[in-house]
Scaffold this active site. Structure first.
Site, PDB file in Angstrom:
ATOM      1  N   GLU A  30     -10.235  -1.747   1.958  1.00 26.70           N
ATOM      2  CA  GLU A  30      -9.137  -1.660   0.996  1.00 26.70           C
ATOM      3  C   GLU A  30      -8.484  -3.020   0.713  1.00 26.70           C
ATOM      4  O   GLU A  30      -7.314  -3.075   0.332  1.00 26.70           O
ATOM      5  CB  GLU A  30      -8.084  -0.677   1.502  1.00 26.70           C
ATOM      6  CG  GLU A  30      -8.614   0.731   1.663  1.00 26.70           C
ATOM      7  CD  GLU A  30      -7.483   1.720   1.839  1.00 26.70           C
ATOM      8  OE1 GLU A  30      -7.236   2.488   0.888  1.00 26.70           O
ATOM      9  OE2 GLU A  30      -6.847   1.706   2.913  1.00 26.70           O
ATOM     10  N   HIS A  62      -0.160  -2.675   4.256  1.00 28.09           N
ATOM     11  CA  HIS A  62      -0.615  -1.320   3.977  1.00 28.09           C
ATOM     12  C   HIS A  62      -0.700  -0.565   5.298  1.00 28.09           C
ATOM     13  O   HIS A  62      -1.286  -1.059   6.256  1.00 28.09           O
ATOM     14  CB  HIS A  62      -1.984  -1.333   3.296  1.00 28.09           C
ATOM     15  CG  HIS A  62      -2.614   0.024   3.265  1.00 28.09           C
ATOM     16  ND1 HIS A  62      -2.040   1.078   2.592  1.00 28.09           N
ATOM     17  CD2 HIS A  62      -3.728   0.527   3.855  1.00 28.09           C
ATOM     18  CE1 HIS A  62      -2.789   2.159   2.755  1.00 28.09           C
ATOM     19  NE2 HIS A  62      -3.816   1.850   3.523  1.00 28.09           N
ATOM     20  N   HIS A 111      -0.345   3.628   7.421  1.00 27.49           N
ATOM     21  CA  HIS A 111      -0.237   5.089   7.417  1.00 27.49           C
ATOM     22  C   HIS A 111       0.945   5.489   8.279  1.00 27.49           C
ATOM     23  O   HIS A 111       0.895   6.484   9.004  1.00 27.49           O
ATOM     24  CB  HIS A 111      -1.523   5.718   7.966  1.00 27.49           C
ATOM     25  CG  HIS A 111      -2.777   5.112   7.440  1.00 27.49           C
ATOM     26  ND1 HIS A 111      -3.922   5.002   8.180  1.00 27.49           N
ATOM     27  CD2 HIS A 111      -3.069   4.565   6.223  1.00 27.49           C
ATOM     28  CE1 HIS A 111      -4.865   4.414   7.448  1.00 27.49           C
ATOM     29  NE2 HIS A 111      -4.376   4.142   6.266  1.00 27.49           N
ATOM     30  N   HIS A 117      -2.234   9.649   2.171  1.00 29.19           N
ATOM     31  CA  HIS A 117      -2.847   8.438   2.686  1.00 29.19           C
ATOM     32  C   HIS A 117      -1.835   7.553   3.428  1.00 29.19           C
ATOM     33  O   HIS A 117      -1.948   7.364   4.629  1.00 29.19           O
ATOM     34  CB  HIS A 117      -3.482   7.711   1.489  1.00 29.19           C
ATOM     35  CG  HIS A 117      -4.151   6.420   1.817  1.00 29.19           C
ATOM     36  ND1 HIS A 117      -4.912   5.732   0.901  1.00 29.19           N
ATOM     37  CD2 HIS A 117      -4.170   5.659   2.932  1.00 29.19           C
ATOM     38  CE1 HIS A 117      -5.380   4.616   1.458  1.00 29.19           C
ATOM     39  NE2 HIS A 117      -4.944   4.551   2.686  1.00 29.19           N
TER      40      HIS A 117
END
Lengths: 246, 246, 246, 246
Positions: free
Chosen positions: B82, B101, B103, B174
């Site tokens: 990603e 980024h 979770h 996500h």
């Protein structure tokens, strides 16, 4: 372990010991719960620790069982009461190479509330069935007064039937059993079943939840299946550096 | 890292390694998630670890990428799937110097419940938009059967559009992506996005919530922007003293 | 600290440092929040660390302030923006010997939901007002666009008014301030305000809650007031043995 | 301890010290709460630490009491205010060999919400009564203005009556008391009462809960009763390896 072990079996046993420690360190098992792996040289057998807390398992505690739950060696120490979970799933599911049974705390609530199902709420738990994990009601097989445990081949076979072709089955008032095509995949699934259950509980309290579509469970599982080692070696270091390993 | 690095780049890389460890120690990332920083000498490039667990990143694991997600050096190890999240945001947002980024677990529930929005519940997360963080629905761009990941420049650009001029964008099923004008600010925002999400969930269960006004988000952000180092050095010590750093 | 300190002041400073570390270790403060104590030799002054994370405070970081929030010594390092909380409460409340300001996570939700009040749910938090802790709405004093912080004597005085004769005041979208007749009592109250808030949230989700009667708050407070040292020395050992103290 | 102790008493005292540390490490007690064991040589007496935080108890802190709560030796240090809980239960219940009193955080909410009962949600807490744990309302015995504590034999006897023949009694706005036929069983029950309460809270938020039948509580209790040592030695290692034991 008194098994005359091949080199690969020895390495499998070492990894099984690591899996025990990881599952404790990640909060999937406490004093109870167990993880097994299909024997690499003898697909009709599996390796599982003697009856003890997973965090304390060492290589010499690992035993070899046949699918009926009988230890292969004589004079072995006490075996887990629920080894039949493992044997019957390996018997029924050729694709399964490892089984984790646990009482991980975010999953148990889904086992006792018939109106909701554990479903894949995010990509990390895309391996969960889009239709929701089945719940095994032991009353249907052992009557209204059992000890809730899978203490016979008959109950193990019934649980394996309830699991079907899926990755996980919940057990009412008890816990869950998760399977996979390798030890590392199964440990990964056990950890993320717990994480996904917590996320789903939190999400449901906010409002109606958008779960993954069936296609998305396929897509995420395919991609994530290349990533197990990333978690495995992180968790292994965490377990080895933890206070329990001193 | 084989980059012919300037002194400032070397120091940036060191800080990026610290950021990786902090984000793990503060519970923002687990085996997954990543943090990047815009290259200090080459604003058209960014620095990001190779594909691995953030807690284990060292200086030699940091790679240099262009905005298309191509590694600048040849024969580099595997990159994060990603990385396009980072490249496309840097391309679109000149003001952004760092991207996280993750979770992180309290944020994911807000990504799957369309009826609620993540909003600034207290002064420490006053950087969040008063109107609520946008939610990126990947189905609108990758169809109903994707793996939910931002695995192309096209998807990265769509995510960057959804982020707009804001500090954070949620990604349905996500996680989330948080940006800032410096590495330390971005790490700060990633941690307090998680904390704020937990506070908002707890508050919503008590009753209707008074969020910050738009003016208050401006006021708090201005004041708090002088305080990032206080958290940074605390978190750095915590990460370095943690069992994972042994 | 450049204060010409009496022996008792020196010992007070040491205890204030311990209080900083305890409040971090018990999860009451993170990088933010602060604890002060009234100067033992000069009741018109108070001792408070310079602007920094409580976990990292050492004796030499402790400063002396007058009630207007001015440091007594010249050329002191940066002071906490919100030192006015402390000064104005000491000015108004002769009985208060120590003040803790924090953003402890279970208390913040009660500050943003106007329909519920933080109340004493068990004997350990019997010191909380039976009528519920007051909530200070800064909009009433600083308008709709402030940074929510108590950055002036005027706002500090308004907060002290809101506190009244009670042990705790919540601050909307911000945190809380707890006071007591000694440093150890105040630390005790800060920890159990957080614990009590968590218990109340959990209880309210189960159904209507039976809180302590006003008489019970008196009874429990009287008995518990003999027990602060038991917690203090436990928490002190925990803080000193923690990874942050390495 | 100045008791002229038999060998078995010495070993019992050692185990009682371990129990104190385990209960802290497992989050059942904090600075408060206590665990006792019936004296192995004198069934009309019990062993209990002096008034102090359980985590810090050593062998020399253990005192011997008669059922009226009087220390057997002269000039003993301060005793727990609530030692009457222990004495009156041992007096009334010949089968009880150990008592744990705690404020464990997931249990307190059930003590203050009259509409719900703590019940056995899974096999590990099958020892809990299927009808739900009784709640002791001290107002019925000490009036509306007590300190909520069991500070006399009269109140201890009333609590013992409320406990009846069961394994656990909740105390409104205070905590709970758990009993068992051995020290290890009682520690096990105290830990799993806390775990079960958390599971029940989580389950109730999902929907109507299927609890164990009365027959299932019998079945699970019988099987689990063979497994206490597995948890005991795990928890003991965890407590001894914890930072508090440094």
């Amino acid at each position: 372990m008194s098994v005359a072990a091949s080199e690969i079996a020895t390495s499998t046993i070492r990894e099984l010991v690591d899996a025990n420690h990881i599952l404790f360190d990640q909060g999937v098992v406490d004093g109870f719960g167990h993880v097994s792996v299909r024997h690499p040289d003898r697909p009709d057998r599996f390796l599982l620790a003697r009856s003890m807390a997973p965090a304390l398992v060492t290589e010499k505690d690992v035993l070899e069982f046949d699918f009926d739950g009988n230890p292969v060696q004589k004079d072995t120490p006490t075996a887990y009461l629920e080894r039949f979970i493992h044997g019957e799933i390996y018997r029924k599911r050729r694709d399964v190479m490892s089984v984790v049974h646990s009482h991980s705390p975010s999953v148990v609530p889904f086992s006792v509330v018939s109106g909701v199902k554990l479903r894949p709420v995010c990509h990390m738990c895309g391996f969960l069935s889009e239709k929701g994990a089945p719940v095994f009601e032991i009353r249907d097989f052992a009557g209204p007064g059992s000890d809730l445990l899978i203490t016979s081949g008959k109950l193990g076979a019934a649980l394996a039937d309830s699991l079907g072709e899926g990755p996980a089955v919940l057990m009412r008032g008890h816990g869950s059993t998760v399977v996979g095509g390798s030890l590392r995949q199964t440990v990964f699934r056990a950890v993320y079943t717990e994480i996904g259950a917590r996320l789903q509980m939190d999400a449901m309290r906010l409002g109606p939840v958008t779960f993954l579509t069936e296609e998305e469970t396929v897509g995420t599982t395919k991609t994530i299946s290349t990533q197990y080692d990333r978690s495995w070696f992180l968790w292994l270091k965490a377990a080895r550096n933890s206070a329990m390993s001193r």
